[in-house]
Structure formats: structure tokens, C-alpha cells
Design a protein around this motif. Structure first.
Motif: not given
Length: 289
Positions: A144-154
Motif C-alpha cells: 500500500f506504499r511506494g507502489v503505482p498509484i493508478a490501481p488505487r482507484e477502486e
């Protein structure tokens, strides 16, 4: 009031028992409850120490990460961090690893006026200049940190629906625009993981310490830089950015992370009103930029 995430209540009697079992030379020092967050209960031990206990199973590995990596990272950093001075192990009394760390004579930044924080914005930037260096392959993994932000939309949409925030549509639209920025293509850098203002300690108008490295990990530094909106106003953010010098894409991803984190911080407003207020401030700042 019942803590929404708490699996074990860490009482004074439990703390005293654990100290007697594992660190008897500390067992007779005065104890004072110093707060319980989402993951840990803090008990002050005497004048110079704090005992830190996970209150739920998912938080237990975070304490182990601090015990493993803070001794490595602390010498690189220009402010104090809570490097454990004692380690507690699981027992029949308590199921998880715990730590005794230094007590810092300071106040959490979220208890200070926002405008006053500009005085140490460049100092916090110096912490990230020192910390954000390539991490080894065995650095802790955090999904949940340092990862790509785009997949956090849902998950962001789900939280916005649950919270029914008045600016939900604006938040999602702005987040989508920012999250469309190209992803991080550099090496995986060391990250604090959760540098919001409740984890930044201030004394005499200076940054005294950065605490709670439980989410320490590696990856895209943008998730750490989200603190620019969670912690500062426009003036503080400008000083922070000037000293840090991130590229435009990293700064835009950081702003997307700020919106995401700000919504997460509002998930338990009754039990954690201070975190909810940090979230409200972060949303207002990120939407204003």
C-alpha cells in the motif's frame, strides 16, 4: 468508546507484567498511557522511554520491520527516529513482538498551527533527501506504499461512497487526472511509508523527530511526498518542494497519493478525530493546487 480495529487491549497491568517478565530493570518505572493509534498502543516508561505494542495482528510485522531496519537507517538521517533500545518477544502473556524506544520531548506536528510548520518544511525535505536512496532487495514489502498509484482507484471510489464526502466527485476527478501521470521508472528507494503530521515531532519550532516507521518499505518516493499536502499550506509546500527538487511527474503522483491518503485518514472520524482532521486538511490543500 471501542477502538474499531483493536484486537488486544494493552492495559497498564499488561505492560507492567511484560516488563517484569522480559525487562525487569524497567518494571518499577512509572507508566503513563501515551495514546493508541490504528496499529499500536504507546505507554511511557519513566521519563526517557516509550513501550510500543501492536494492538492487532496485521501491525505486528511492522514492529519487526522497525527493529530490523531502523538501526540501519537512523545513522543516515538528520533527525532522531525511534530506534528500539529494547525488544520484547511473544509470550504466553502477549502474542506479538514489541519494542521499547526513546521518548522524545516534543509535540506531534498536527497539534501545531499549520502556518507555523513552514519553518521546518525544508528540514523535513532534508530527511527525505537522506532517506530516499536505493534500497536493498530484502527491504520490507508494503502493498500500500511506494507502489503505482493508478490501481488505487477502486478502493478510493469505495471509500468515497462510504464516507459520502461533499467533494467526492471533485476528489475522484482530480485524482484520476493526477494518477494518469507516468509511473516511477527509477530504482526502488527507501521510504518511511506514513509521514503524515501525527508522525512528525516538533520542538521549539524545529523538526525534532520522525516516528512510526512501521510502514517502512521501498519503491516510488511519491507516496512519502504526499505529506506536502497533508502537513503544510501552500507556503510550506513551496519550501518543501524547493529543497527536495522532485520532477513534475513525481510531484503529481505525490498529489494523487495525498488525495488517496487524506480519504483513508477519514475512515474512523469518531475514534480518530485528529487523523480525520489531517485528512480534511489534505483534501482541501490538494484540491486547491
Amino acid at each position: 468508546m471501542v477502538h474499531p480495529l483493536l484486537e488486544i487491549e494493552v492495559s497498564e497491568d499488561l505492560v507492567r507484567t511484560l516488563l517484569r517478565e522480559q525487562h525487569p530493570d524497567l518494571a518499577d518505572l512509572p507508566l503513563a498511557w501515551a495514546g493508541t493509534g490504528w496499529d499500536n498502543a504507546l505507554w511511557r516508561v519513566g521519563d526517557q522511554l516509550t513501550a510500543r505494542f501492536p494492538v492487532r495482528a496485521v501491525a505486528a510485522p511492522m514492529v519487526e520491520h522497525e527493529q530490523r531496519w531502523l538501526p540501519v537507517l537512523a545513522p543516515r538521517l538528520p533527525v532522531d527516529v525511534p530506534t528500539p533500545v529494547r525488544v520484547g518477544v511473544p509470550s504466553s502473556t502477549y502474542p506479538w513482538t514489541w519494542s521499547v524506544v526513546p521518548w522524545f520531548d516534543a509535540v506531534a506536528a498536527h497539534h501545531t498551527p499549520v502556518a507555523s510548520r513552514s519553518a521546518w518544511a525544508s528540514q523535513l525535505a532534508e530527511v527525505f533527501v537522506a532517506l530516499h536512496r536505493p534500497a536493498p532487495d530484502d527491504a520490507p514489502v508494503n502493498a500500500f506504499r511506494g507502489v503505482p498509484i493508478a490501481p488505487r482507484e477502486e478502493p478510493l471510489r469505495e471509500r468515497l461512497e462510504r464516507l459520502a464526502l461533499p467533494d467526492a466527485d471533485r476528489i475522484l476527478e482530480r485524482w484520476r487526472d493526477l494518477a494518469a501521470t507516468p509511473a516511477w521508472d527509477g530504482p526502488a528507494l527507501w521510504l518511511h511509508g506514513d509521514p503524515h503530521p501525527a508522525n512528525l515531532l516538533v520542538h521549539d519550532g524545529r523538526l525534532r523527530a520522525v516516528i512510526d516507521f512501521g510502514d517502512v518499505t521501498s519503491g516510488d518516493p511519491a507516496s512519502d511526498l504526499s505529506t506536502a499536502w497533508l502537513t503544510f499550506d501552500a507556503d510550506g509546500r513551496a519550501g518543501f518542494r524547493d529543497r527536495l527538487g522532485p520532477d513534475d511527474a513525481t510531484w503529481r503522483r505525490a498529489q494523487a497519493w495525498a488525495l488517496h491518503m487524506a480519504v483513508v485518514l477519514q475512515m474512523h472520524p469518531v475514534d480518530h478525530p485528529a487523523l480525520a482532521e489531517i485528512g480534511r486538511h489534505g483534501i482541501a490543500q490538494a484540491l486547491a493546487d
